[in-house]
Design a protein around this motif. Sequence first.
Motif, short mmCIF file in Angstrom:
data_model
loop_
_atom_site.label_atom_id
_atom_site.label_comp_id
_atom_site.label_asym_id
_atom_site.label_seq_id
_atom_site.Cartn_x
_atom_site.Cartn_y
_atom_site.Cartn_z
N GLN A 156 0.83 -1.20 0.00
CA GLN A 156 0.00 0.00 0.00
C GLN A 156 0.86 1.26 0.00
OE1 GLN A 156 -3.05 -0.02 2.99
NE2 GLN A 156 -3.43 -2.21 2.78
N GLU A 157 1.92 1.22 0.76
CA GLU A 157 2.80 2.38 0.81
C GLU A 157 3.48 2.59 -0.55
OE1 GLU A 157 5.42 1.61 4.01
OE2 GLU A 157 3.95 2.10 5.58
N ALA A 158 3.84 1.49 -1.22
CA ALA A 158 4.48 1.61 -2.53
C ALA A 158 3.52 2.23 -3.55
CB ALA A 158 4.94 0.24 -3.01
N ILE A 159 2.24 1.79 -3.53
CA ILE A 159 1.24 2.35 -4.45
C ILE A 159 1.03 3.83 -4.17
CG2 ILE A 159 -1.20 2.26 -5.11
CD1 ILE A 159 -1.07 -0.77 -4.53
N LYS A 160 0.93 4.15 -2.91
CA LYS A 160 0.72 5.54 -2.53
C LYS A 160 1.90 6.40 -2.99
CE LYS A 160 -0.20 8.42 1.52
NZ LYS A 160 -0.39 8.43 2.99
N ALA A 161 3.10 5.88 -2.84
CA ALA A 161 4.29 6.62 -3.26
C ALA A 161 4.31 6.82 -4.77
CB ALA A 161 5.55 5.89 -2.80
N TYR A 162 3.85 5.80 -5.53
CA TYR A 162 3.82 5.91 -7.00
C TYR A 162 2.82 6.98 -7.44
CZ TYR A 162 2.82 4.76 -11.86
OH TYR A 162 2.62 4.84 -13.22
N ILE A 163 1.64 6.96 -6.81
CA ILE A 163 0.61 7.96 -7.15
C ILE A 163 1.12 9.37 -6.85
CG2 ILE A 163 -1.69 8.81 -6.56
CD1 ILE A 163 -2.49 5.89 -6.06
N GLN A 164 1.75 9.52 -5.72
CA GLN A 164 2.27 10.83 -5.35
C GLN A 164 3.36 11.28 -6.31
OE1 GLN A 164 1.12 12.78 -2.81
NE2 GLN A 164 2.48 14.37 -3.60
N SER A 165 4.20 10.33 -6.73
CA SER A 165 5.27 10.67 -7.68
C SER A 165 4.70 11.10 -9.03
CB SER A 165 6.19 9.46 -7.85
OG SER A 165 7.18 9.71 -8.82
N SER A 166 3.66 10.39 -9.50
CA SER A 166 3.02 10.75 -10.77
C SER A 166 2.40 12.14 -10.69
CB SER A 166 1.95 9.71 -11.13
OG SER A 166 2.53 8.43 -11.29
N PHE A 167 1.75 12.40 -9.59
CA PHE A 167 1.13 13.72 -9.40
C PHE A 167 2.19 14.82 -9.41
CE2 PHE A 167 -0.11 17.12 -6.47
CZ PHE A 167 -1.25 17.59 -7.11
N ASN A 168 3.29 14.56 -8.74
CA ASN A 168 4.37 15.55 -8.70
C ASN A 168 4.94 15.81 -10.08
OD1 ASN A 168 4.08 15.75 -5.93
ND2 ASN A 168 5.74 14.31 -5.47
N ASN A 169 5.07 14.74 -10.89
CA ASN A 169 5.58 14.90 -12.26
C ASN A 169 4.63 15.73 -13.11
OD1 ASN A 169 7.92 13.45 -11.76
ND2 ASN A 169 7.00 11.48 -12.35
N ARG A 170 3.33 15.47 -12.98
CA ARG A 170 2.35 16.25 -13.75
C ARG A 170 2.39 17.72 -13.36
NH1 ARG A 170 -0.94 11.73 -12.68
NH2 ARG A 170 -2.08 12.90 -11.08
N MET A 171 2.49 17.97 -12.08
CA MET A 171 2.55 19.35 -11.63
C MET A 171 3.81 20.03 -12.13
SD MET A 171 -0.20 19.96 -10.03
CE MET A 171 0.25 21.52 -9.27
N LYS A 172 4.90 19.29 -12.18
CA LYS A 172 6.16 19.85 -12.66
C LYS A 172 6.07 20.22 -14.14
CE LYS A 172 11.09 18.81 -12.90
NZ LYS A 172 12.15 17.80 -12.60
N LYS A 173 5.48 19.32 -14.94
CA LYS A 173 5.32 19.60 -16.37
C LYS A 173 4.39 20.78 -16.60
CE LYS A 173 6.20 14.89 -17.99
NZ LYS A 173 5.64 13.70 -18.68
N SER A 174 3.31 20.83 -15.81
CA SER A 174 2.36 21.93 -15.95
C SER A 174 3.03 23.26 -15.65
CB SER A 174 1.18 21.70 -15.01
OG SER A 174 0.30 22.80 -15.04
N LYS A 175 3.88 23.25 -14.64
CA LYS A 175 4.59 24.48 -14.29
C LYS A 175 5.53 24.91 -15.40
CE LYS A 175 7.45 26.48 -10.65
NZ LYS A 175 8.15 26.22 -9.37
N GLN A 176 6.21 23.92 -16.00
CA GLN A 176 7.13 24.24 -17.10
C GLN A 176 6.38 24.83 -18.29
OE1 GLN A 176 9.04 20.47 -17.76
NE2 GLN A 176 10.60 20.81 -16.15
N ILE A 177 5.21 24.27 -18.61
CA ILE A 177 4.40 24.79 -19.73
C ILE A 177 3.95 26.21 -19.46
CG2 ILE A 177 2.21 24.50 -20.97
CD1 ILE A 177 2.58 21.46 -20.61
N GLN A 178 3.52 26.45 -18.23
CA GLN A 178 3.08 27.80 -17.86
C GLN A 178 4.20 28.80 -18.01
OE1 GLN A 178 0.06 28.96 -17.07
NE2 GLN A 178 -0.84 26.94 -17.44
N GLU A 179 5.41 28.38 -17.64
CA GLU A 179 6.55 29.28 -17.78
C GLU A 179 6.83 29.58 -19.25
OE1 GLU A 179 9.68 27.33 -15.74
OE2 GLU A 179 8.96 27.86 -13.73
N ILE A 180 6.69 28.57 -20.11
CA ILE A 180 6.96 28.76 -21.55
C ILE A 180 5.89 29.65 -22.19
CG2 ILE A 180 7.08 27.58 -23.78
CD1 ILE A 180 8.28 25.18 -22.26
#
Length: 215
Positions: A156-180
């Motif tokens: 369960q902890e591994a799944i939770k960590a994967y979901i959190q990591s995916s969310f963080n990646n999406r937020m990072k990409k979104s931020k990069q697009i906004q900057e561009i």
Amino acid sequence: MEMEIKEALAQLDSMEDSHWTADGAPATAAVTEIIGRKVSRQEIIDAAPKFTRENMDLSEKQEEEQEQEEEEEMIDISLLEDFSVEEPMDPSELVENFLKKMDPKLLPQVMDILTKQLQIIEEKEKQLQEMKRKVKLCRATTSSWIKQLIPDMTNQEAIKAYIQSSFNNRMKKSKQIQEILGGLKPSDIAKLDPRAAIDKAFARKTGRGGQRPVR
């Protein structure tokens, strides 16, 4: 003279009251009569200090014991008493503070004290070892109960960590697009269509057809 007094004392009868004083000491009159001259109380004490009606032993052993007791009374035992209440110390402290200053006749008693201290320490070590054994067993038992009653949360902890990591990646990409894009929203981008109006009209699918007329 001393031997005469001892010989006279040996002839006293413990059953004869006239030979003794009220406190059990040899009667000077009785000793004087046996020896044939006047004998003082001090002479009797000097000849046989412990001789009484109840203790008529005139052996040399008695005298030696008396001398030993007198000698022991003269030995200063204050250091021994101090040592007996001291905490365990380094050998150098023992030598400097006690052994060098103490009467050698007291050293066997020092050894006895150290032996008793060692016995006490060894007994405490046994008690500590037993306590350690019990604590380790209780710890192992508690660990076993945890494994049985609390589910393994690793997956369960591994799944939770994967979901959190995916969310963080999406937020990072979104931020990069906004900057561009300089703050433009995706809806604003959709409005930026380079096609002509007629091309956009024909691009829409309607019941009248979707092809541009040829000239």
